[in-house]
Design a protein around this motif. Structure first.
Motif, PDB file in Angstrom:
ATOM      1  N   CYS A 221     -55.953 -98.163  39.531  1.00  6.24           N
ATOM      2  CA  CYS A 221     -56.878 -97.288  38.801  1.00  6.24           C
ATOM      3  C   CYS A 221     -58.273 -97.401  39.422  1.00  6.24           C
ATOM      4  CB  CYS A 221     -56.954 -97.688  37.328  1.00  6.24           C
ATOM      5  SG  CYS A 221     -55.394 -97.561  36.433  1.00  6.24           S
ATOM      6  N   THR A 222     -58.990 -96.306  39.416  1.00  2.00           N
ATOM      7  CA  THR A 222     -60.387 -96.293  39.839  1.00  2.00           C
ATOM      8  C   THR A 222     -61.254 -96.542  38.617  1.00  2.00           C
ATOM      9  OG1 THR A 222     -59.920 -94.696  41.594  1.00  2.00           O
ATOM     10  CG2 THR A 222     -62.207 -94.871  40.869  1.00  2.00           C
ATOM     11  N   LEU A 223     -62.167 -97.497  38.717  1.00  2.77           N
ATOM     12  CA  LEU A 223     -63.103 -97.774  37.636  1.00  2.77           C
ATOM     13  C   LEU A 223     -64.448 -97.167  38.006  1.00  2.77           C
ATOM     14  CD1 LEU A 223     -62.336-101.552  36.887  1.00  2.77           C
ATOM     15  CD2 LEU A 223     -61.156 -99.518  36.025  1.00  2.77           C
ATOM     16  N   THR A 224     -64.966 -96.323  37.140  1.00  4.16           N
ATOM     17  CA  THR A 224     -66.252 -95.686  37.412  1.00  4.16           C
ATOM     18  C   THR A 224     -66.901 -95.338  36.082  1.00  4.16           C
ATOM     19  OG1 THR A 224     -67.372 -93.997  38.734  1.00  4.16           O
ATOM     20  CG2 THR A 224     -65.354 -93.316  37.613  1.00  4.16           C
ATOM     21  N   THR A 225     -68.034 -94.658  36.132  1.00  2.00           N
ATOM     22  CA  THR A 225     -68.740 -94.297  34.901  1.00  2.00           C
ATOM     23  C   THR A 225     -68.656 -92.799  34.651  1.00  2.00           C
ATOM     24  OG1 THR A 225     -70.845 -93.892  35.976  1.00  2.00           O
ATOM     25  CG2 THR A 225     -70.377 -96.175  35.316  1.00  2.00           C
ATOM     26  N   SER A 226     -68.943 -92.428  33.436  1.00  2.00           N
ATOM     27  CA  SER A 226     -68.928 -91.006  33.081  1.00  2.00           C
ATOM     28  C   SER A 226     -69.981 -90.239  33.883  1.00  2.00           C
ATOM     29  CB  SER A 226     -69.168 -90.834  31.576  1.00  2.00           C
ATOM     30  OG  SER A 226     -70.440 -91.332  31.211  1.00  2.00           O
ATOM     31  N   GLU A 227     -71.093 -90.891  34.231  1.00  2.00           N
ATOM     32  CA  GLU A 227     -72.149 -90.224  35.014  1.00  2.00           C
ATOM     33  C   GLU A 227     -71.622 -89.807  36.380  1.00  2.00           C
ATOM     34  OE1 GLU A 227     -75.086 -89.225  34.278  1.00  2.00           O
ATOM     35  OE2 GLU A 227     -75.512 -90.211  32.368  1.00  2.00           O
ATOM     36  N   GLU A 228     -70.732 -90.612  36.928  1.00  2.00           N
ATOM     37  CA  GLU A 228     -70.159 -90.283  38.245  1.00  2.00           C
ATOM     38  C   GLU A 228     -69.220 -89.086  38.146  1.00  2.00           C
ATOM     39  OE1 GLU A 228     -70.545 -91.615  41.397  1.00  2.00           O
ATOM     40  OE2 GLU A 228     -72.275 -92.665  40.544  1.00  2.00           O
ATOM     41  N   ILE A 229     -68.464 -89.013  37.071  1.00  2.00           N
ATOM     42  CA  ILE A 229     -67.459 -87.966  36.896  1.00  2.00           C
ATOM     43  C   ILE A 229     -68.078 -86.696  36.315  1.00  2.00           C
ATOM     44  CG2 ILE A 229     -65.304 -87.348  35.708  1.00  2.00           C
ATOM     45  CD1 ILE A 229     -64.862 -89.400  37.885  1.00  2.00           C
ATOM     46  N   CYS A 230     -68.973 -86.888  35.345  1.00  2.00           N
ATOM     47  CA  CYS A 230     -69.577 -85.751  34.622  1.00  2.00           C
ATOM     48  C   CYS A 230     -71.089 -85.975  34.565  1.00  2.00           C
ATOM     49  CB  CYS A 230     -69.022 -85.648  33.213  1.00  2.00           C
ATOM     50  SG  CYS A 230     -67.232 -85.607  33.107  1.00  2.00           S
TER      51      CYS A 230
ATOM     52  N   PHE B 296     -65.266 -80.844  31.268  1.00  2.00           N
ATOM     53  CA  PHE B 296     -63.888 -80.508  31.646  1.00  2.00           C
ATOM     54  C   PHE B 296     -63.513 -79.140  31.087  1.00  2.00           C
ATOM     55  CE2 PHE B 296     -63.484 -84.627  33.332  1.00  2.00           C
ATOM     56  CZ  PHE B 296     -62.243 -84.788  33.933  1.00  2.00           C
ATOM     57  N   ALA B 297     -63.827 -78.906  29.808  1.00  2.00           N
ATOM     58  CA  ALA B 297     -63.477 -77.628  29.190  1.00  2.00           C
ATOM     59  C   ALA B 297     -64.193 -76.476  29.887  1.00  2.00           C
ATOM     60  CB  ALA B 297     -63.825 -77.654  27.704  1.00  2.00           C
ATOM     61  N   ALA B 298     -65.471 -76.679  30.222  1.00  2.00           N
ATOM     62  CA  ALA B 298     -66.241 -75.621  30.885  1.00  2.00           C
ATOM     63  C   ALA B 298     -65.664 -75.284  32.253  1.00  2.00           C
ATOM     64  CB  ALA B 298     -67.709 -76.041  31.016  1.00  2.00           C
ATOM     65  N   ALA B 299     -65.051 -76.286  32.900  1.00  2.00           N
ATOM     66  CA  ALA B 299     -64.442 -76.076  34.219  1.00  2.00           C
ATOM     67  C   ALA B 299     -62.992 -75.600  34.114  1.00  2.00           C
ATOM     68  CB  ALA B 299     -64.511 -77.374  35.028  1.00  2.00           C
ATOM     69  N   GLY B 300     -62.511 -75.407  32.893  1.00  2.00           N
ATOM     70  CA  GLY B 300     -61.138 -74.951  32.709  1.00  2.00           C
ATOM     71  C   GLY B 300     -60.101 -76.026  32.958  1.00  2.00           C
ATOM     72  N   ARG B 301     -60.522 -77.293  32.870  1.00  2.00           N
ATOM     73  CA  ARG B 301     -59.598 -78.412  33.091  1.00  2.00           C
ATOM     74  C   ARG B 301     -59.107 -78.944  31.749  1.00  2.00           C
ATOM     75  NH1 ARG B 301     -63.669 -81.611  36.766  1.00  2.00           N
ATOM     76  NH2 ARG B 301     -62.116 -83.261  36.755  1.00  2.00           N
ATOM     77  N   PRO B 302     -57.871 -79.436  31.701  1.00  2.00           N
ATOM     78  CA  PRO B 302     -57.292 -79.841  30.418  1.00  2.00           C
ATOM     79  C   PRO B 302     -58.011 -81.038  29.788  1.00  2.00           C
ATOM     80  CG  PRO B 302     -55.576 -79.566  32.085  1.00  2.00           C
ATOM     81  CD  PRO B 302     -56.890 -79.527  32.801  1.00  2.00           C
ATOM     82  N   VAL B 303     -58.145 -80.986  28.471  1.00  2.00           N
ATOM     83  CA  VAL B 303     -58.621 -82.103  27.669  1.00  2.00           C
ATOM     84  C   VAL B 303     -57.516 -82.432  26.670  1.00  2.00           C
ATOM     85  CG1 VAL B 303     -60.367 -82.934  26.042  1.00  2.00           C
ATOM     86  CG2 VAL B 303     -61.032 -81.395  27.922  1.00  2.00           C
ATOM     87  N   LEU B 304     -57.105 -83.694  26.650  1.00  2.00           N
ATOM     88  CA  LEU B 304     -56.083 -84.155  25.725  1.00  2.00           C
ATOM     89  C   LEU B 304     -56.637 -85.342  24.946  1.00  2.00           C
ATOM     90  CD1 LEU B 304     -54.638 -83.681  28.825  1.00  2.00           C
ATOM     91  CD2 LEU B 304     -52.685 -83.481  27.293  1.00  2.00           C
ATOM     92  N   ALA B 305     -56.247 -85.476  23.699  1.00  2.00           N
ATOM     93  CA  ALA B 305     -56.708 -86.587  22.864  1.00  2.00           C
ATOM     94  C   ALA B 305     -55.513 -87.223  22.177  1.00  2.00           C
ATOM     95  CB  ALA B 305     -57.711 -86.084  21.825  1.00  2.00           C
ATOM     96  N   THR B 306     -55.339 -88.522  22.399  1.00  2.00           N
ATOM     97  CA  THR B 306     -54.256 -89.252  21.742  1.00  2.00           C
ATOM     98  C   THR B 306     -54.760 -89.806  20.416  1.00  2.00           C
ATOM     99  OG1 THR B 306     -54.684 -91.464  22.645  1.00  2.00           O
ATOM    100  CG2 THR B 306     -53.373 -89.948  24.004  1.00  2.00           C
ATOM    101  N   ARG B 307     -53.819 -90.030  19.507  1.00  2.00           N
ATOM    102  CA  ARG B 307     -54.179 -90.685  18.249  1.00  2.00           C
ATOM    103  C   ARG B 307     -52.960 -91.410  17.701  1.00  2.00           C
ATOM    104  NH1 ARG B 307     -54.956 -85.210  14.474  1.00  2.00           N
ATOM    105  NH2 ARG B 307     -52.843 -84.420  14.798  1.00  2.00           N
ATOM    106  N   ASP B 308     -53.210 -92.596  17.148  1.00  2.00           N
ATOM    107  CA  ASP B 308     -52.177 -93.278  16.373  1.00  2.00           C
ATOM    108  C   ASP B 308     -51.936 -92.458  15.111  1.00  2.00           C
ATOM    109  OD1 ASP B 308     -51.895 -95.369  18.114  1.00  2.00           O
ATOM    110  OD2 ASP B 308     -52.717 -96.904  16.790  1.00  2.00           O
ATOM    111  N   ARG B 309     -50.667 -92.212  14.816  1.00  2.00           N
ATOM    112  CA  ARG B 309     -50.314 -91.485  13.586  1.00  2.00           C
ATOM    113  C   ARG B 309     -49.186 -92.256  12.926  1.00  2.00           C
ATOM    114  NH1 ARG B 309     -50.278 -85.029  13.166  1.00  2.00           N
ATOM    115  NH2 ARG B 309     -50.330 -84.911  10.897  1.00  2.00           N
ATOM    116  N   HIS B 310     -49.580 -93.343  12.248  1.00  2.00           N
ATOM    117  CA  HIS B 310     -48.581 -94.281  11.742  1.00  2.00           C
ATOM    118  C   HIS B 310     -48.106 -93.929  10.332  1.00  2.00           C
ATOM    119  CE1 HIS B 310     -49.213 -96.712  15.186  1.00  2.00           C
ATOM    120  NE2 HIS B 310     -50.300 -97.320  14.794  1.00  2.00           N
ATOM    121  N   PRO B 311     -46.806 -94.151  10.073  1.00  2.00           N
ATOM    122  CA  PRO B 311     -46.327 -94.126   8.691  1.00  2.00           C
ATOM    123  C   PRO B 311     -46.825 -95.385   7.964  1.00  2.00           C
ATOM    124  CG  PRO B 311     -44.554 -94.765  10.166  1.00  2.00           C
ATOM    125  CD  PRO B 311     -45.734 -94.439  11.036  1.00  2.00           C
TER     126      PRO B 311
END
Length: 194
Positions: A183-192, A44-59
Motif C-alpha cells: 500500500c502507498t501511504l500518503t496524505t489527502s493533500e497529495e491526492i486531493c 472524486f465526485a467532481a471528477a466523475g470517479r466512484p465514491v464508496l462508503a462502508t459501514r458496519d450494519r450489525h444485528p
C-alpha cells in the motif's frame, strides 16, 4: 504499485457515530478524519470517479459483541443512532453504500468481506482505491490488505485515518503492515489538494 487516478475509487471506511468520539467504540480524535474525507469525496465526485462508503450494519446479537463472546461492546446496530454516518460526513450524491457484518454469526472487518465491493469496483473499471476512515488498526487495515489481495493499487490517507490503539502503537503497526503489503501511504493533500 501506483494508482491510475482515472481508474481509482475512494473508499470511506466506517465513519459511523459509534466509532466517533462519544460512541460505543469511539476512536480518540476520530472526527479529525472527516474534513479530509469530505474534501476527497467532493474532488472524486467532481471528477466523475466512484465514491464508496462502508459501514458496519450489525444485528443486535452480532458475534463480535461481548454478550455473544466477542471482544466488543454492542456497536453499529442496524437502525440505531450509532449505526448512522457521522453528522459531519458529506457523502456526494451517488455514493455507493457497502454494508458489512450483517450476519449475526460472521464478523467482517474488511469492506470486501461478505460484500460485493470487489465486484462493484471491477464493474466500474477501477484498478485502485484510496482508503480512509476508521479505524486504522481494524477495518481500514483489513480493507486495505484485502484490496491488495484483490490486485488493486491501494493508497491509504494517513491524515484521514484514526486508530483504536488498544495496545499503544497498534495504529502505527497497522500502517507499517499495510506499507509492507504494497500500500502507498500518503496524505489527502497529495491526492486531493485543497
Amino acid at each position: 504499485m501506483q494508482p491510475d487516478p482515472a481508474t481509482t475509487a475512494l473508499v470511506i471506511v466506517d465513519v459511523q457515530n459509534d466509532f466517533l468520539p462519544g460512541g460505543a467504540l469511539g476512536v480518540p480524535g476520530g472526527d479529525a478524519v472527516i474534513p479530509p474525507l469530505n474534501r476527497c469525496a467532493s474532488a472524486f465526485a467532481a471528477a466523475g470517479r466512484p465514491v464508496l462508503a462502508t459501514r458496519d450494519r450489525h444485528p443486535p446479537d452480532h458475534c463480535s459483541f461481548r454478550a455473544q463472546g466477542g471482544p466488543w461492546p454492542p456497536h453499529c446496530v442496524d437502525g440505531t443512532e450509532g449505526f448512522a454516518f457521522g453528522a459531519g460526513l458529506v457523502l456526494p450524491e451517488g455514493t455507493t453504500l457497502i454494508d458489512k457484518g450483517t450476519r449475526a454469526d460472521a464478523d467482517a472487518y474488511s469492506g470486501f468481506d461478505g460484500t460485493d465491493l470487489a465486484a462493484r469496483l471491477r464493474s466500474a473499471g477501477c484498478t485502485g482505491i484510496v482508503v480512509g476512515g476508521l479505524a486504522t488498526d481494524y477495518c481500514v487495515r483489513a480493507t486495505a490488505l484485502d484490496g491488495r489481495a484483490e490486485g488493486l493499487a491501494v493508497t491509504v490517507l494517513t491524515d484521514a485515518v484514526g486508530a483504536v490503539d488498544i495496545q499503544p502503537g497498534d495504529g502505527e503497526r497497522a500502517l507499517a503492515e499495510m506499507a509492507e503489503a504494497g500500500c502507498t501511504l500518503t496524505t489527502s493533500e497529495e491526492i486531493c489538494p485543497a
